[in-house]
Write an enzyme that holds these catalytic residues in place. Structure first.
Site, PDB file in Angstrom:
ATOM      1  N   ASN A 120      -2.537  -4.748  10.854  1.00 16.35           N
ATOM      2  CA  ASN A 120      -2.703  -3.378  10.354  1.00 16.35           C
ATOM      3  C   ASN A 120      -3.797  -2.587  11.076  1.00 16.35           C
ATOM      4  O   ASN A 120      -3.767  -1.360  11.087  1.00 16.35           O
ATOM      5  CB  ASN A 120      -2.989  -3.430   8.843  1.00 16.35           C
ATOM      6  CG  ASN A 120      -3.401  -2.090   8.302  1.00 16.35           C
ATOM      7  OD1 ASN A 120      -2.578  -1.186   8.139  1.00 16.35           O
ATOM      8  ND2 ASN A 120      -4.702  -1.930   8.040  1.00 16.35           N
ATOM      9  N   LYS A 147       2.380   2.877  19.134  1.00 17.29           N
ATOM     10  CA  LYS A 147       3.219   2.524  17.979  1.00 17.29           C
ATOM     11  C   LYS A 147       4.676   2.299  18.398  1.00 17.29           C
ATOM     12  O   LYS A 147       5.381   1.519  17.757  1.00 17.29           O
ATOM     13  CB  LYS A 147       3.096   3.593  16.892  1.00 17.29           C
ATOM     14  CG  LYS A 147       1.678   3.681  16.286  1.00 17.29           C
ATOM     15  CD  LYS A 147       1.231   2.377  15.617  1.00 17.29           C
ATOM     16  CE  LYS A 147      -0.107   2.503  14.908  1.00 17.29           C
ATOM     17  NZ  LYS A 147      -0.560   1.279  14.241  1.00 17.29           N
ATOM     18  N   TYR A 201      -1.594   7.294  21.044  1.00 17.06           N
ATOM     19  CA  TYR A 201      -1.310   6.714  19.723  1.00 17.06           C
ATOM     20  C   TYR A 201       0.182   6.476  19.505  1.00 17.06           C
ATOM     21  O   TYR A 201       0.598   5.349  19.218  1.00 17.06           O
ATOM     22  CB  TYR A 201      -1.927   7.607  18.634  1.00 17.06           C
ATOM     23  CG  TYR A 201      -1.723   7.087  17.242  1.00 17.06           C
ATOM     24  CD1 TYR A 201      -2.304   5.888  16.826  1.00 17.06           C
ATOM     25  CD2 TYR A 201      -0.939   7.782  16.331  1.00 17.06           C
ATOM     26  CE1 TYR A 201      -2.096   5.406  15.529  1.00 17.06           C
ATOM     27  CE2 TYR A 201      -0.746   7.314  15.036  1.00 17.06           C
ATOM     28  CZ  TYR A 201      -1.325   6.125  14.641  1.00 17.06           C
ATOM     29  OH  TYR A 201      -1.119   5.648  13.367  1.00 17.06           O
TER      30      TYR A 201
HETATM   31  P1  NAD Z   1      -8.632   3.460   8.605  1.00 15.17           P
HETATM   32  O1  NAD Z   1      -9.338   4.079   9.746  1.00 15.17           O
HETATM   33  O2  NAD Z   1      -8.939   3.899   7.218  1.00 15.17           O
HETATM   34  O3  NAD Z   1      -8.743   1.862   8.685  1.00 15.17           O
HETATM   35  C1  NAD Z   1      -8.601   1.206   9.918  1.00 15.17           C
HETATM   36  C2  NAD Z   1      -8.894  -0.249   9.755  1.00 15.17           C
HETATM   37  O4  NAD Z   1      -8.841  -0.834  11.058  1.00 15.17           O
HETATM   38  C3  NAD Z   1     -10.257  -0.551   9.174  1.00 15.17           C
HETATM   39  O5  NAD Z   1     -10.173  -1.649   8.278  1.00 15.17           O
HETATM   40  C4  NAD Z   1     -11.096  -0.953  10.388  1.00 15.17           C
HETATM   41  O6  NAD Z   1     -12.061  -1.953  10.107  1.00 15.17           O
HETATM   42  C5  NAD Z   1     -10.042  -1.547  11.299  1.00 15.17           C
HETATM   43  N1  NAD Z   1     -10.457  -1.424  12.688  1.00 15.17           N
HETATM   44  C6  NAD Z   1     -10.752  -0.283  13.354  1.00 15.17           C
HETATM   45  N2  NAD Z   1     -11.150  -0.593  14.610  1.00 15.17           N
HETATM   46  C7  NAD Z   1     -11.095  -1.947  14.697  1.00 15.17           C
HETATM   47  C8  NAD Z   1     -11.370  -2.871  15.740  1.00 15.17           C
HETATM   48  N3  NAD Z   1     -11.780  -2.474  16.942  1.00 15.17           N
HETATM   49  N4  NAD Z   1     -11.209  -4.191  15.485  1.00 15.17           N
HETATM   50  C9  NAD Z   1     -10.787  -4.602  14.285  1.00 15.17           C
HETATM   51  N5  NAD Z   1     -10.494  -3.789  13.275  1.00 15.17           N
HETATM   52  C10 NAD Z   1     -10.653  -2.480  13.484  1.00 15.17           C
HETATM   53  O7  NAD Z   1      -7.100   3.686   8.953  1.00 15.17           O
HETATM   54  P2  NAD Z   1      -5.774   3.720   8.064  1.00 15.17           P
HETATM   55  O8  NAD Z   1      -5.370   5.130   7.978  1.00 15.17           O
HETATM   56  O9  NAD Z   1      -5.873   2.881   6.863  1.00 15.17           O
HETATM   57  O10 NAD Z   1      -4.791   3.025   9.131  1.00 15.17           O
HETATM   58  C11 NAD Z   1      -4.376   1.692   9.046  1.00 15.17           C
HETATM   59  C12 NAD Z   1      -3.136   1.547   9.908  1.00 15.17           C
HETATM   60  O11 NAD Z   1      -2.147   2.476   9.457  1.00 15.17           O
HETATM   61  C13 NAD Z   1      -3.372   1.848  11.380  1.00 15.17           C
HETATM   62  O12 NAD Z   1      -2.612   0.948  12.169  1.00 15.17           O
HETATM   63  C14 NAD Z   1      -2.815   3.265  11.536  1.00 15.17           C
HETATM   64  O13 NAD Z   1      -2.384   3.510  12.843  1.00 15.17           O
HETATM   65  C15 NAD Z   1      -1.663   3.220  10.555  1.00 15.17           C
HETATM   66  N6  NAD Z   1      -1.195   4.531  10.066  1.00 15.17           N
HETATM   67  C16 NAD Z   1      -2.009   5.347   9.335  1.00 15.17           C
HETATM   68  C17 NAD Z   1      -1.511   6.560   8.881  1.00 15.17           C
HETATM   69  C18 NAD Z   1      -2.359   7.522   8.058  1.00 15.17           C
HETATM   70  O14 NAD Z   1      -1.942   8.667   7.837  1.00 15.17           O
HETATM   71  N7  NAD Z   1      -3.510   7.116   7.544  1.00 15.17           N
HETATM   72  C19 NAD Z   1      -0.191   6.941   9.168  1.00 15.17           C
HETATM   73  C20 NAD Z   1       0.603   6.079   9.905  1.00 15.17           C
HETATM   74  C21 NAD Z   1       0.088   4.869  10.344  1.00 15.17           C
END
Ligand code: NAD
Length: 247
Positions: A90, A159, A155
């Site tokens: 994730n 994906k 990005y």
């Molecule tokens: P967030 O920024 O709130 O959390 C990201 C997480 O990734 C955190 O737990 C952080 O510790 C971890 N992380 C960041 N850099 C890291 C690194 N270098 N090594 C290890 N861990 C690391 O993000 P989110 O919105 O919860 O996103 C989580 C996933 O969902 C991601 O893959 C993101 O691409 C995907 N996503 C998010 C959304 C959105 O709208 N929030 C939409 C589609 C997909």
């Protein structure tokens, strides 16, 4: 739904990741969450244990870009709990830079966490799951893996690659009883979205047929289904959870 299962969730300290961790814990799993730093990992574990002292949760912080560190960390999990049933890849980062000033090192940084780390974790866990004759690997993709986005090409590119890994590994690992699926969230109410001003968020919501952004729990529910035996014949799927957003 996950009683007795052992799961690893990367990027499990906040946002969508911690919602998945919580959902898995509430459904009887033991969860090892991964974050990038000891401090944030400890804080997330403490928060969860504060919510429910019965939760079986611990945290690790390997550098996901280093296959050696991932191997050591995941083998320790296997040693402690005897198995790894579920891996959720994730952790992810994004950036919105225009192609005209996108720095090559920033493009590589995104690919390193969003793609290379997924490869590293999947390879290490697949070897463990093959020996134990089964398991589930789940990836967090994004709706931009289907539509692209009008800036920040790194990005969506990362994906699209996650979807490629998902579909290819599903075909390769099916014979070893390992299912591989992805969830493609739409705009989700994590810190990133909470901090957006009204003038950005309102027009965005108007493009979503369900009339709201997703909550982390909406996404976690899909991860619960795909991890569970309810999805025992589902593999190679990228499941959109986006309210039918199409932008
Ligand atoms: P967030 O920024 O709130 O959390 C990201 C997480 O990734 C955190 O737990 C952080 O510790 C971890 N992380 C960041 N850099 C890291 C690194 N270098 N090594 C290890 N861990 C690391 O993000 P989110 O919105 O919860 O996103 C989580 C996933 O969902 C991601 O893959 C993101 O691409 C995907 N996503 C998010 C959304 C959105 O709208 N929030 C939409 C589609 C997909």
């Amino acid at each position: 739904m996950l009683k007795g299962k052992v799961a690893i969730v990367t990027g499990g300290t906040r946002g969508i990741g911690i919602a998945i961790v919580r959902k898995y814990l509430d459904n009887g799993a033991t969860v090892v969450l991964c974050g990038s730093r000891k401090e944030t990992v400890d804080k997330a574990v403490e928060t969860l244990r504060g919510e429910n002292p019965e939760y079986n949760v611990e945290g690790i912080w390997p550098n996901l870009s280093s296959i050696e560190e991932v191997k050591e960390a995941f083998e320790n999990v296997k040693k402690t709990y005897g198995k790894i049933d579920i891996l959720v890849n994730n952790a992810g980062i994004s950036a919105r830079d225009s192609i005209y000033d996108y720095k090559a090192e920033d493009f590589s940084k995104i690919m390193d966490l969003n793609v290379n780390a997924v490869f590293n974790c999947s390879q290490v866990v697949a070897l463990i799951m093959k020996k134990q004759q089964g398991g589930v690997i789940l990836n967090t993709s994004s709706m931009v893996s289907i539509y692209g986005q009008p800036s920040g090409c790194g990005y969506p590119t990362s994906k699209f690659a996650v979807n490629g890994l998902t579909k290819s590994l599903a075909r390769e690992l099916g014979k070893d009883n390992i299912r591989v699926n992805a969830v493609a969230p739409g705009v989700t109410n994590t810190d990133m979205v909470k901090n957006l001003p009204d003038e950005i968020i309102k027009p965005l919501i108007s493009t979503i047929p369900l009339g709201r952004v997703g909550e982390p729990e909406d996404i976690a529910n899909a991860f619960l289904y795909l991890a569970s035996d309810m999805a025992s014949y589902v593999t190679g799927v990228v499941l959109s959870v986006d309210g039918a957003a199409r932008s």
